[in-house]
Motif scaffolding. Structure first.
Motif, PDB file in Angstrom:
ATOM      1  N   ARG A 102       0.835  -1.212   0.000  1.00 58.26           N
ATOM      2  CA  ARG A 102       0.000   0.000   0.000  1.00 58.26           C
ATOM      3  C   ARG A 102       0.867   1.257   0.000  1.00 58.26           C
ATOM      4  O   ARG A 102       0.623   2.197  -0.761  1.00 58.26           O
ATOM      5  CB  ARG A 102      -0.926  -0.023   1.227  1.00 58.26           C
ATOM      6  CG  ARG A 102      -1.913   1.111   1.251  1.00 58.26           C
ATOM      7  CD  ARG A 102      -2.890   0.969   2.397  1.00 58.26           C
ATOM      8  NE  ARG A 102      -2.252   0.962   3.702  1.00 58.26           N
ATOM      9  CZ  ARG A 102      -2.100  -0.113   4.461  1.00 58.26           C
ATOM     10  NH1 ARG A 102      -2.541  -1.277   4.058  1.00 58.26           N
ATOM     11  NH2 ARG A 102      -1.486  -0.034   5.630  1.00 58.26           N
ATOM     12  N   ILE A 103       1.903   1.260   0.821  1.00 56.04           N
ATOM     13  CA  ILE A 103       2.769   2.451   0.879  1.00 56.04           C
ATOM     14  C   ILE A 103       3.449   2.669  -0.474  1.00 56.04           C
ATOM     15  O   ILE A 103       3.498   3.799  -0.988  1.00 56.04           O
ATOM     16  CB  ILE A 103       3.852   2.296   1.982  1.00 56.04           C
ATOM     17  CG1 ILE A 103       3.198   2.175   3.353  1.00 56.04           C
ATOM     18  CG2 ILE A 103       4.810   3.483   1.962  1.00 56.04           C
ATOM     19  CD1 ILE A 103       4.166   1.718   4.441  1.00 56.04           C
ATOM     20  N   LEU A 104       3.962   1.583  -1.065  1.00 56.16           N
ATOM     21  CA  LEU A 104       4.657   1.716  -2.355  1.00 56.16           C
ATOM     22  C   LEU A 104       3.713   2.244  -3.427  1.00 56.16           C
ATOM     23  O   LEU A 104       4.068   3.129  -4.211  1.00 56.16           O
ATOM     24  CB  LEU A 104       5.246   0.369  -2.791  1.00 56.16           C
ATOM     25  CG  LEU A 104       6.424  -0.154  -1.958  1.00 56.16           C
ATOM     26  CD1 LEU A 104       6.811  -1.559  -2.423  1.00 56.16           C
ATOM     27  CD2 LEU A 104       7.629   0.776  -2.041  1.00 56.16           C
ATOM     28  N   SER A 144       0.445   2.724  11.063  1.00 54.11           N
ATOM     29  CA  SER A 144       0.028   3.951  11.764  1.00 54.11           C
ATOM     30  C   SER A 144      -0.401   5.038  10.761  1.00 54.11           C
ATOM     31  O   SER A 144      -1.574   5.116  10.398  1.00 54.11           O
ATOM     32  CB  SER A 144       1.161   4.454  12.665  1.00 54.11           C
ATOM     33  OG  SER A 144       2.335   4.657  11.890  1.00 54.11           O
ATOM     34  N   LEU A 145       0.544   5.823  10.250  1.00 54.52           N
ATOM     35  CA  LEU A 145       0.190   6.982   9.418  1.00 54.52           C
ATOM     36  C   LEU A 145      -0.437   6.604   8.075  1.00 54.52           C
ATOM     37  O   LEU A 145      -1.426   7.197   7.658  1.00 54.52           O
ATOM     38  CB  LEU A 145       1.432   7.848   9.172  1.00 54.52           C
ATOM     39  CG  LEU A 145       2.069   8.474  10.409  1.00 54.52           C
ATOM     40  CD1 LEU A 145       3.292   9.281  10.021  1.00 54.52           C
ATOM     41  CD2 LEU A 145       1.058   9.362  11.125  1.00 54.52           C
ATOM     42  N   CYS A 146       0.148   5.612   7.404  1.00 55.58           N
ATOM     43  CA  CYS A 146      -0.344   5.288   6.065  1.00 55.58           C
ATOM     44  C   CYS A 146      -1.334   4.113   6.154  1.00 55.58           C
ATOM     45  O   CYS A 146      -1.163   3.084   5.509  1.00 55.58           O
ATOM     46  CB  CYS A 146       0.820   4.956   5.131  1.00 55.58           C
ATOM     47  SG  CYS A 146       0.349   5.060   3.390  1.00 55.58           S
ATOM     48  N   PRO A 157       6.230  11.686   7.306  1.00 56.00           N
ATOM     49  CA  PRO A 157       7.555  12.159   6.880  1.00 56.00           C
ATOM     50  C   PRO A 157       7.819  11.953   5.390  1.00 56.00           C
ATOM     51  O   PRO A 157       8.756  12.523   4.839  1.00 56.00           O
ATOM     52  CB  PRO A 157       8.518  11.312   7.739  1.00 56.00           C
ATOM     53  CG  PRO A 157       7.742  10.106   8.134  1.00 56.00           C
ATOM     54  CD  PRO A 157       6.307  10.533   8.218  1.00 56.00           C
ATOM     55  N   PHE A 158       7.006  11.112   4.724  1.00 54.40           N
ATOM     56  CA  PHE A 158       7.176  10.859   3.289  1.00 54.40           C
ATOM     57  C   PHE A 158       6.454  11.894   2.419  1.00 54.40           C
ATOM     58  O   PHE A 158       6.606  11.890   1.201  1.00 54.40           O
ATOM     59  CB  PHE A 158       6.589   9.487   2.929  1.00 54.40           C
ATOM     60  CG  PHE A 158       7.538   8.325   3.080  1.00 54.40           C
ATOM     61  CD1 PHE A 158       8.783   8.485   3.656  1.00 54.40           C
ATOM     62  CD2 PHE A 158       7.176   7.065   2.638  1.00 54.40           C
ATOM     63  CE1 PHE A 158       9.659   7.410   3.791  1.00 54.40           C
ATOM     64  CE2 PHE A 158       8.035   5.993   2.765  1.00 54.40           C
ATOM     65  CZ  PHE A 158       9.279   6.162   3.343  1.00 54.40           C
ATOM     66  N   ALA A 159       5.625  12.738   3.043  1.00 49.56           N
ATOM     67  CA  ALA A 159       4.664  13.550   2.283  1.00 49.56           C
ATOM     68  C   ALA A 159       5.321  14.373   1.167  1.00 49.56           C
ATOM     69  O   ALA A 159       4.781  14.471   0.064  1.00 49.56           O
ATOM     70  CB  ALA A 159       3.888  14.456   3.220  1.00 49.56           C
TER      71      ALA A 159
HETATM   72  S1  SF4 Z   1       2.050  10.937   2.426  1.00 48.37           S
HETATM   73 FE1  SF4 Z   1       2.544   9.232   3.786  1.00 48.37          FE
HETATM   74  S2  SF4 Z   1       0.563   8.683   4.713  1.00 48.37           S
HETATM   75 FE2  SF4 Z   1       0.131   9.908   2.882  1.00 48.37          FE
HETATM   76  S3  SF4 Z   1      -0.120   8.415   1.251  1.00 48.37           S
HETATM   77 FE3  SF4 Z   1       2.003   9.074   1.194  1.00 48.37          FE
HETATM   78  S4  SF4 Z   1       3.086   7.550   2.420  1.00 48.37           S
HETATM   79 FE4  SF4 Z   1       0.916   7.368   2.920  1.00 48.37          FE
END
Ligand code: SF4
Length: 277
Positions: A102-104, A144-146, A157-159
């Protein structure tokens, strides 16, 4: 053990008893398949237990450590081989589970990804200098975040680099759910002189587990109707009408009631057991 079973349940009922019964790879390899299936009873996906046992027999006394060797064992695919190599042996390779996928997909803005493409992205993003921390961080981010339904892109932090941040729920695109077929079966419990008739399954499905007689169609005249059971499997739902036949039948092994507790039974057969008078 965690496929379709919650962590809490696995920890309370399965994981530690399994390790106590088979504390080393060699003990697992030396065990009878029936014993392994009995310890797995209730978790479903019995092919996993059979493959675990087969893999132990091939690998004992030590598990191999490289991704290629791990992947050559029964039941170990690319993701599992990477996870074992990364976490058990600290090999610098990325992991891939539902969270990482999902993150990728979100990070690279991919609505539909093939496994091959996902692995290419996993290796592209991977931190070879701090591989263990990286894998741990990916798992934590996914948990958690994603998260699947409520990603918190504002604090992520990836935003700054994430292509999916403006519409994260669009990635990955959800596949339409196929309807699950229903299989209707007549399940007959043969009882004779206080003993019950069961067969050990030898086909691919539920291989090695014991079960009562099951038919697509049967003449139930003279039998006692005990009720109905429903059991959901990943690829179909079993709906069974259960009958008791007070007579001998060929082609079974016969067990007294107490011995049934010691057999590895499928979830459906446990439900049948509960219907017995
Ligand atoms: S910014 Fe972070 S939480 Fe939002 S979709 Fe991208 S990886 Fe997921």
């Amino acid at each position: 053990m965690l496929q379709q079973t919650q962590v809490k349940t696995v920890l309370e009922r399965f994981y530690f008893p399994f390790l106590e019964a088979f504390p080393t790879l060699q003990k697992l390899a030396d065990a009878e398949l029936d014993d392994v299936l009995k310890r797995w009873e209730g978790l479903g996906y019995y092919t996993r237990a059979r493959n675990l046992h087969k893999a132990a027999r091939l690998a004992a006394p030590e598990m191999p450590q490289t991704v290629a060797e791990l992947q050559a064992l029964p039941g170990i695919g690319r993701s599992t081989a990477h996870a074992v190599a990364a976490f058990a042996y600290h090999t610098p390779v990325p992991i891939m589970d539902a969270n990482v996928k999902r993150i990728l997909c979100r990070f690279f803005g991919i609505a539909e990804a093939t496994e091959k493409r996902l692995w290419e992205h996993a290796y592209a993003l991977f931190d070879t200098e701090r591989p263990f921390d990286y894998n741990q961080a990916m798992m934590d981010l996914g948990a958690s975040l994603c998260s699947p339904r409520d990603p918190d892109c504002v604090t992520c932090p990836f935003a700054a680099h994430c292509r999916g941040r403006h519409d994260p729920l669009a990635y990955p695109r959800k596949a339409a759910k196929k309807p699950v077929p229903v299989r209707r079966r007549i399940i007959v419990v043969h009882r004779h002189k206080g003993h019950y008739a069961l067969r050990q399954r030898d086909g691919r499905f539920l291989h090695g587990l014991w079960g009562f007689a099951e038919y697509e169609a049967a003449d139930t005249a003279g039998m006692h109707a005990l009720g109905n059971i429903t059991q959901k499997y990943s690829h179909f739902t079993l709906e069974g009408e259960v009958y008791l036949a007070e007579r001998y039948a060929e082609g079974f092994e016969w067990f007294p009631p107490k011995a049934l507790e010691g057999l590895a039974l499928s979830g459906a057969d446990h439900k049948v057991l509960r219907l017995l008078p």
